[in-house]
Design an enzyme around this catalytic site. Structure first.
Site, PDB file in Angstrom:
ATOM      1  N   GLU A 180       0.873  -1.183   0.065  1.00 35.66           N
ATOM      2  CA  GLU A 180      -0.041   0.017   0.098  1.00 35.66           C
ATOM      3  C   GLU A 180       0.917   1.215  -0.049  1.00 35.66           C
ATOM      4  O   GLU A 180       1.181   1.763   0.986  1.00 35.66           O
ATOM      5  CB  GLU A 180      -0.834   0.019   1.178  1.00 35.66           C
ATOM      6  CG  GLU A 180      -2.001  -1.046   1.292  1.00 35.66           C
ATOM      7  CD  GLU A 180      -2.831  -0.896   2.268  1.00 35.66           C
ATOM      8  OE1 GLU A 180      -2.819  -0.069   3.140  1.00 35.66           O
ATOM      9  OE2 GLU A 180      -3.949  -1.491   2.305  1.00 35.66           O
ATOM     10  N   GLU A 223      -6.172  -7.475  -0.670  1.00 34.98           N
ATOM     11  CA  GLU A 223      -6.689  -7.297   0.600  1.00 34.98           C
ATOM     12  C   GLU A 223      -7.949  -6.854   0.882  1.00 34.98           C
ATOM     13  O   GLU A 223      -7.940  -5.550   0.171  1.00 34.98           O
ATOM     14  CB  GLU A 223      -5.482  -6.503   1.318  1.00 34.98           C
ATOM     15  CG  GLU A 223      -5.472  -6.474   2.840  1.00 34.98           C
ATOM     16  CD  GLU A 223      -4.408  -5.672   3.610  1.00 34.98           C
ATOM     17  OE1 GLU A 223      -3.290  -5.817   3.313  1.00 34.98           O
ATOM     18  OE2 GLU A 223      -4.897  -4.623   4.105  1.00 34.98           O
TER      19      GLU A 223
END
Ligand code: IDC
Length: 308
Positions: free
Chosen positions: A142, A230
């Site tokens: 991320e 995710e």
């Protein structure tokens, strides 16, 4: 039993879809570990077997934090972490499951910050698994931070992708996107030049709703392949209340586009996203009473999707 991997083998990207070698769409579905350094006990044959046979998962994501406590860049036991990855990759091979090796950047924000180490890591890891088509590489979990725009992330991808390609010319590579892997539309507008690369979208259903779903739709409409490596159905902290309504809307979007989806997280940490109850010490063979609300929701969803 013929496993999902036995059926589909090496994967590739075709348009916005993940497909097998024959061009048949596939959908990877499964769970992500929490930090490998924190919960190594779930990298376990019986655990993965339960996920495959009872839950219907076909994929495990191995999340290796780079900069959180015990991370790869923050004093973690590198050899131990790589040994755990190796154990997970071998277990998935034996069980006919796909496996994602995740370079889990988070507080480091900009993937370029540790690009030297990432390059070294992916060079060695992709050499090790060059001939193993069940392995996918996720090069930055991320990216985040105001300056970490798509061109910044793309620059990192352009550095790491060739390193992997030198060993694994056809492996599927997953690339994180800005703002904690939300800005897939920006990647769609300026793609990385690679034939088997997908853009990562993450969501936490209680926080991310229509606005993020619209970004996903826009990216797909622009032709970008999206992979949900995710997600959870609570809020973005990994805790808080579950939003079933938003979860259902996400599930509809996933189904509409056949997106792959991987749930956070295979652990018994005392937080809503954990799939196993905090008071449960079992690392396999869980029954409903051992699972959290999120775990029960996910198991039901995976079981519904298993025969697709
Ligand atoms: C969270 C874990 C939590 C841990 C924290 C570390 O659930 O136990 O203490 O990381 O900072 C992400 C990240 C993922 C986060 C998760 C929930 O990829 O590492 O895990 N999340 O906050 N993105 C959005 C949410």
């Amino acid at each position: 039993m013929t496993s999902y991997f036995d059926k589909h083998g090496a994967l590739r990207v075709s348009g916005t879809r993940l497909t097998d070698a024959a061009g048949k769409p596939v959908q990877l579905r499964g769970v992500s570990t929490l930090g490998l350094a924190w919960y190594p006990e779930y990298v376990d044959e019986a655990a993965f077997r339960t996920l495959r046979d009872d839950w219907g998962a076909n994929t495990v994501r191995l999340a290796m934090y780079t900069c959180e406590e015990g991370g790869y860049m923050t004093g973690g036991d590198r050899a131990g972490l790589e040994a755990l990855i190796d154990k997970g990759v071998k277990l998935c091979a034996a069980l006919g499951m796909y496996v994602i090796i995740d370079w889990h950047i988070l507080s480091d924000g900009d993937p370029n910050r540790h690009a030297d180490a990432a390059e070294d890591f992916f060079r060695r890891i992709s050499a090790r698994y060059a001939d193993q088509p069940h392995v996918l590489y996720e090069i930055c979990n991320e990216p985040n931070g105001e300056e970490v725009t798509w061109p910044v992330v793309k620059r990192y991808a352009q550095r790491i992708v060739p390193v992997i390609r030198a060993n694994a010319p056809d492996a599927v590579i997953l690339c994180g996107t800005p703002c904690w892997s939300q800005f897939v539309d920006q990647a769609a507008a300026d793609p990385v030049d690679d034939k088997n690369l997908m853009y990562v979208l993450h969501f936490y259903a209680a926080t991310h709703k229509d606005a993020l779903r619209e970004r996903a739709e826009a990216a797909l409409a622009a032709g970008a392949p999206i992979f949900v490596s995710e997600f959870s159905i609570c809020d973005a902290s990994g805790d808080g209340a579950i939003d079933y309504e938003s979860a259902a809307a996400w599930r509809a979007l996933i189904e509409k586009h056949g997106l792959s989806y991987i749930a956070w997280s295979l652990s018994n940490r005392d937080e809503s996203a954990a799939l196993i109850r905090a008071d449960c010490r079992k690392t396999a063979g869980w029954d409903d009473g051992d699972l959290t609300e999120t775990g029960r929701w996910l198991r039901a969803v995976l079981r519904e999707d298993r025969d697709k």
